[in-house]
Motif scaffolding. Structure first.
Motif, PDB file in Angstrom:
ATOM      1  N   MET A   1       0.857  -1.182   0.000  1.00 38.87           N
ATOM      2  CA  MET A   1       0.000   0.000   0.000  1.00 38.87           C
ATOM      3  C   MET A   1       0.895   1.234   0.000  1.00 38.87           C
ATOM      4  O   MET A   1       1.649   1.452   0.931  1.00 38.87           O
ATOM      5  N   GLU A   2       0.799   2.010  -1.034  1.00 38.49           N
ATOM      6  CA  GLU A   2       1.618   3.203  -1.192  1.00 38.49           C
ATOM      7  C   GLU A   2       0.779   4.474  -1.195  1.00 38.49           C
ATOM      8  O   GLU A   2       1.086   5.420  -1.885  1.00 38.49           O
ATOM      9  N   TYR A   3      -0.298   4.508  -0.435  1.00 35.06           N
ATOM     10  CA  TYR A   3      -1.163   5.676  -0.413  1.00 35.06           C
ATOM     11  C   TYR A   3      -1.621   5.955   1.011  1.00 35.06           C
ATOM     12  O   TYR A   3      -1.450   5.134   1.901  1.00 35.06           O
ATOM     13  N   GLU A   4      -2.194   7.133   1.194  1.00 35.55           N
ATOM     14  CA  GLU A   4      -2.687   7.543   2.510  1.00 35.55           C
ATOM     15  C   GLU A   4      -4.208   7.618   2.474  1.00 35.55           C
ATOM     16  O   GLU A   4      -4.799   7.888   1.442  1.00 35.55           O
ATOM     17  N   TYR A   5      -4.802   7.388   3.629  1.00 38.25           N
ATOM     18  CA  TYR A   5      -6.251   7.503   3.750  1.00 38.25           C
ATOM     19  C   TYR A   5      -6.618   8.963   4.008  1.00 38.25           C
ATOM     20  O   TYR A   5      -5.976   9.625   4.825  1.00 38.25           O
ATOM     21  N   PRO A   6      -7.643   9.475   3.332  1.00 43.01           N
ATOM     22  CA  PRO A   6      -8.046  10.867   3.564  1.00 43.01           C
ATOM     23  C   PRO A   6      -8.773  11.012   4.903  1.00 43.01           C
ATOM     24  O   PRO A   6      -9.535  10.132   5.306  1.00 43.01           O
ATOM     25  N   PHE A   7      -8.485  12.102   5.591  1.00 45.52           N
ATOM     26  CA  PHE A   7      -9.191  12.411   6.833  1.00 45.52           C
ATOM     27  C   PHE A   7      -9.045  13.893   7.136  1.00 45.52           C
ATOM     28  O   PHE A   7      -8.260  14.592   6.510  1.00 45.52           O
ATOM     29  N   SER A   8      -9.798  14.365   8.115  1.00 46.04           N
ATOM     30  CA  SER A   8      -9.756  15.766   8.519  1.00 46.04           C
ATOM     31  C   SER A   8      -9.001  15.890   9.843  1.00 46.04           C
ATOM     32  O   SER A   8      -9.197  15.064  10.739  1.00 46.04           O
ATOM     33  N   ILE A   9      -8.214  16.926   9.968  1.00 45.96           N
ATOM     34  CA  ILE A   9      -7.493  17.142  11.228  1.00 45.96           C
ATOM     35  C   ILE A   9      -8.442  17.591  12.337  1.00 45.96           C
ATOM     36  O   ILE A   9      -8.070  17.589  13.505  1.00 45.96           O
ATOM     37  N   ASP A  10      -9.674  17.930  11.976  1.00 48.17           N
ATOM     38  CA  ASP A  10     -10.670  18.340  12.970  1.00 48.17           C
ATOM     39  C   ASP A  10     -11.335  17.155  13.668  1.00 48.17           C
ATOM     40  O   ASP A  10     -12.041  17.345  14.650  1.00 48.17           O
ATOM     41  N   TRP A  11     -11.133  15.955  13.157  1.00 48.80           N
ATOM     42  CA  TRP A  11     -11.750  14.775  13.753  1.00 48.80           C
ATOM     43  C   TRP A  11     -10.966  14.309  14.969  1.00 48.80           C
ATOM     44  O   TRP A  11      -9.744  14.511  15.049  1.00 48.80           O
ATOM     45  N   SER A  12     -11.666  13.632  15.867  1.00 50.92           N
ATOM     46  CA  SER A  12     -10.995  13.025  17.025  1.00 50.92           C
ATOM     47  C   SER A  12     -10.234  11.789  16.554  1.00 50.92           C
ATOM     48  O   SER A  12     -10.434  11.294  15.435  1.00 50.92           O
ATOM     49  N   LYS A  47     -20.743   7.590   7.774  1.00 51.09           N
ATOM     50  CA  LYS A  47     -21.714   8.662   7.539  1.00 51.09           C
ATOM     51  C   LYS A  47     -22.041   9.438   8.818  1.00 51.09           C
ATOM     52  O   LYS A  47     -22.468  10.588   8.746  1.00 51.09           O
ATOM     53  N   GLN A  48     -21.845   8.868   9.987  1.00 55.78           N
ATOM     54  CA  GLN A  48     -22.030   9.610  11.233  1.00 55.78           C
ATOM     55  C   GLN A  48     -20.944  10.667  11.393  1.00 55.78           C
ATOM     56  O   GLN A  48     -21.171  11.712  11.993  1.00 55.78           O
ATOM     57  N   ILE A  49     -19.788  10.409  10.834  1.00 58.96           N
ATOM     58  CA  ILE A  49     -18.672  11.353  10.906  1.00 58.96           C
ATOM     59  C   ILE A  49     -18.684  12.303   9.714  1.00 58.96           C
ATOM     60  O   ILE A  49     -18.362  13.484   9.844  1.00 58.96           O
ATOM     61  N   VAL A  50     -19.080  11.797   8.556  1.00 61.24           N
ATOM     62  CA  VAL A  50     -19.111  12.574   7.312  1.00 61.24           C
ATOM     63  C   VAL A  50     -20.549  12.557   6.772  1.00 61.24           C
ATOM     64  O   VAL A  50     -20.850  11.859   5.811  1.00 61.24           O
ATOM     65  N   PRO A  51     -21.460  13.319   7.394  1.00 61.46           N
ATOM     66  CA  PRO A  51     -22.861  13.276   6.963  1.00 61.46           C
ATOM     67  C   PRO A  51     -23.128  13.977   5.627  1.00 61.46           C
ATOM     68  O   PRO A  51     -24.072  13.637   4.923  1.00 61.46           O
ATOM     69  N   SER A  52     -22.298  14.939   5.270  1.00 71.91           N
ATOM     70  CA  SER A  52     -22.494  15.713   4.052  1.00 71.91           C
ATOM     71  C   SER A  52     -22.133  14.889   2.813  1.00 71.91           C
ATOM     72  O   SER A  52     -21.069  14.268   2.741  1.00 71.91           O
ATOM     73  N   GLU A  55     -18.952  16.245   1.147  1.00 73.30           N
ATOM     74  CA  GLU A  55     -17.725  15.805   1.827  1.00 73.30           C
ATOM     75  C   GLU A  55     -17.438  14.340   1.527  1.00 73.30           C
ATOM     76  O   GLU A  55     -16.283  13.956   1.325  1.00 73.30           O
ATOM     77  N   GLU A  56     -18.494  13.524   1.520  1.00 74.55           N
ATOM     78  CA  GLU A  56     -18.323  12.100   1.194  1.00 74.55           C
ATOM     79  C   GLU A  56     -17.700  11.969  -0.193  1.00 74.55           C
ATOM     80  O   GLU A  56     -16.775  11.182  -0.393  1.00 74.55           O
ATOM     81  N   GLY A  60     -14.125  10.428  -0.974  1.00 68.83           N
ATOM     82  CA  GLY A  60     -14.155   9.287  -1.881  1.00 68.83           C
ATOM     83  C   GLY A  60     -13.251   9.494  -3.083  1.00 68.83           C
ATOM     84  O   GLY A  60     -12.533   8.587  -3.498  1.00 68.83           O
ATOM     85  N   LYS A  61     -13.273  10.707  -3.647  1.00 66.10           N
ATOM     86  CA  LYS A  61     -12.416  11.010  -4.801  1.00 66.10           C
ATOM     87  C   LYS A  61     -10.939  10.989  -4.403  1.00 66.10           C
ATOM     88  O   LYS A  61     -10.103  10.485  -5.148  1.00 66.10           O
ATOM     89  N   GLU A  62     -10.626  11.553  -3.236  1.00 71.67           N
ATOM     90  CA  GLU A  62      -9.241  11.536  -2.756  1.00 71.67           C
ATOM     91  C   GLU A  62      -8.747  10.100  -2.624  1.00 71.67           C
ATOM     92  O   GLU A  62      -7.633   9.771  -3.037  1.00 71.67           O
ATOM     93  N   PHE A  63      -9.594   9.259  -2.035  1.00 70.66           N
ATOM     94  CA  PHE A  63      -9.230   7.865  -1.837  1.00 70.66           C
ATOM     95  C   PHE A  63      -9.073   7.150  -3.180  1.00 70.66           C
ATOM     96  O   PHE A  63      -8.108   6.404  -3.380  1.00 70.66           O
ATOM     97  N   GLU A  64      -9.977   7.391  -4.098  1.00 70.29           N
ATOM     98  CA  GLU A  64      -9.910   6.736  -5.406  1.00 70.29           C
ATOM     99  C   GLU A  64      -8.685   7.186  -6.198  1.00 70.29           C
ATOM    100  O   GLU A  64      -8.032   6.368  -6.852  1.00 70.29           O
TER     101      GLU A  64
END
Length: 89
Positions: A1-12, A47-52, A55-56, A60-64
């Motif tokens: 695996m040579e990629y990173e998972y997308p996330f927000s720094i605002d999340w716990s 979806k509880q964390i990313v309801p919009s 944003e989903e 999703g595009k970043e991950f793809e």
């Protein structure tokens, strides 16, 4: 695996772990296969964390782009299958 998972720094830390686990489930559906119910359970947690929807799509595009695995196609496939069916993308 040579990629990173997308996330927000605002999340716990717990939220980041849930999102990473969701993306790992998508990854698993492509590489080995996964049960439909497991995919949709992880999607509901995501979806509880990313309801919009926008944003989903963004995450999703970043991950793809980095992995080649489509969040959208996996979820659509899971939604169209019978309960507890094994899905291999």
């Amino acid at each position: 695996m040579e990629y990173e998972y997308p996330f927000s720094i605002d999340w716990s830390k717990d939220e980041i772990m849930i999102v990473i686990h969701f993306f790992q489930t998508i990854e698993q559906a492509y590489e080995r296969g996964a049960y439909r119910d497991d995919i949709l359970t992880e999607y509901r947690k995501f979806k509880q964390i990313v309801p919009s929807k926008s944003e989903e799509r963004r995450y999703g595009k970043e991950f793809e782009l980095s992995s080649g695995y489509s969040l959208y196609k996996t979820i659509e496939n899971a939604k169209s299958c019978a309960s507890n069916q094994y899905i291999k993308m």
